[in-house]
Design a protein around this motif. Structure first.
Motif, PDB file in Angstrom:
ATOM      1  N   THR A   6      63.071  70.205  23.162  1.00  0.00           N
ATOM      2  CA  THR A   6      63.554  69.732  21.861  1.00  0.00           C
ATOM      3  C   THR A   6      63.220  70.664  20.714  1.00  0.00           C
ATOM      4  O   THR A   6      63.596  70.403  19.596  1.00  0.00           O
ATOM      5  N   SER A  37      69.904  68.069  23.602  1.00  0.00           N
ATOM      6  CA  SER A  37      69.118  67.057  22.913  1.00  0.00           C
ATOM      7  C   SER A  37      69.749  66.758  21.575  1.00  0.00           C
ATOM      8  O   SER A  37      69.965  67.659  20.778  1.00  0.00           O
ATOM      9  N   SER A  39      68.521  64.229  19.459  1.00  0.00           N
ATOM     10  CA  SER A  39      67.436  63.980  18.517  1.00  0.00           C
ATOM     11  C   SER A  39      66.110  64.126  19.225  1.00  0.00           C
ATOM     12  O   SER A  39      65.955  63.716  20.362  1.00  0.00           O
ATOM     13  N   GLY A  41      63.357  62.751  18.304  1.00  0.00           N
ATOM     14  CA  GLY A  41      62.697  61.461  18.342  1.00  0.00           C
ATOM     15  C   GLY A  41      61.245  61.569  17.925  1.00  0.00           C
ATOM     16  O   GLY A  41      60.756  62.618  17.552  1.00  0.00           O
ATOM     17  N   ARG A  54      63.827  60.525  23.185  1.00  0.00           N
ATOM     18  CA  ARG A  54      64.794  61.593  22.956  1.00  0.00           C
ATOM     19  C   ARG A  54      66.127  61.210  23.588  1.00  0.00           C
ATOM     20  O   ARG A  54      66.170  60.590  24.647  1.00  0.00           O
ATOM     21  N   THR A  55      67.221  61.592  22.946  1.00  0.00           N
ATOM     22  CA  THR A  55      68.561  61.348  23.475  1.00  0.00           C
ATOM     23  C   THR A  55      69.176  62.683  23.857  1.00  0.00           C
ATOM     24  O   THR A  55      69.207  63.604  23.047  1.00  0.00           O
ATOM     25  N   SER A  56      69.662  62.791  25.086  1.00  0.00           N
ATOM     26  CA  SER A  56      70.321  64.010  25.555  1.00  0.00           C
ATOM     27  C   SER A  56      71.773  63.703  25.882  1.00  0.00           C
ATOM     28  O   SER A  56      72.066  62.671  26.495  1.00  0.00           O
ATOM     29  N   ILE A  57      72.658  64.602  25.499  1.00  0.00           N
ATOM     30  CA  ILE A  57      74.088  64.443  25.778  1.00  0.00           C
ATOM     31  C   ILE A  57      74.539  65.656  26.580  1.00  0.00           C
ATOM     32  O   ILE A  57      74.412  66.793  26.125  1.00  0.00           O
ATOM     33  N   THR A 147      79.174  60.613  19.690  1.00  0.00           N
ATOM     34  CA  THR A 147      77.975  61.380  20.044  1.00  0.00           C
ATOM     35  C   THR A 147      77.006  61.585  18.892  1.00  0.00           C
ATOM     36  O   THR A 147      75.829  61.815  19.125  1.00  0.00           O
TER      37      THR A 147
END
Length: 180
Positions: A6, A37, A39, A41, A54-57, A147
């Motif tokens: 991140t 990533s 955010s 977080g 954490r958000t991963s796309i 997203t």
């Protein structure tokens, strides 16, 4: 899904296409991964519940969203270059196969931004300028809404035009004989 580091670095990558450049931050680490990533977080009990973690796309998520959003616009007949459309047509005819919504879509995804390239086949008679504008707007709205990534550019390449008699002429040409 692949997790990414991140941390961000001050260096940025440049996405170029048709003389345009977009700059966005890339995650640090040994190389670019399939996930991004969104955010970093926060951790700890004092952080708000919605910010813990954490958000991963993954890149494929952005590809599918952009492909679906582009296909929603009237006047878009198909997507992708000639070879990918041919392979897609064969795949669509295979029992149990499903259409590839990502055909004709390429993305570059950074920490918080993305750049998207689309290859379209348009219907004859549709204003390409208006169609491109509508596709661009719909793709940007969909990707940013779903997203949370900022779309820095959507490059559109018109690969072909579908003529009204394209399907009819190919089917009837083999049926007709020039001699009786």
């Amino acid at each position: 899904m692949v997790a990414t580091d991140t941390k961000t670095t001050p260096s940025t990558d440049s996405v170029t296409n048709s003389g345009k450049a977009a700059r966005f931050e890339q995650p640090t680490g040994t190389g670019r991964s399939a996930g991004t990533s969104l955010s970093a977080g926060a951790t700890g009990a004092e952080a708000p519940a919605g910010d813990r973690g954490r958000t991963s796309i993954a890149d494929v998520v952005v590809v599918k969203i952009a492909g679906m959003a582009a296909r929603e616009i009237p006047g878009v007949h198909d997507m992708g270059g000639g070879l990918s459309r041919t392979i897609g047509a064969v795949r669509d005819r295979v029992p149990g196969g499903r259409p590839n919504v990502g055909r004709g879509v390429k993305v570059e995804v950074g920490e918080r931004q993305t750049a998207i390239d689309l290859e379209l086949v348009v219907e004859y008679g549709v204003s390409i300028k208006d169609l491109a504008s509508d596709v661009r707007e719909n793709v940007i709205l969909a990707v940013e809404r779903i997203t949370g990534l900022e779309v820095v550019e959507v490059n559109i390449a018109i690969d072909d035009v579908r003529l009204p008699d394209d399907e009819d002429s190919s089917a009837s040409a083999g049926d007709q004989s020039r001699v009786a």
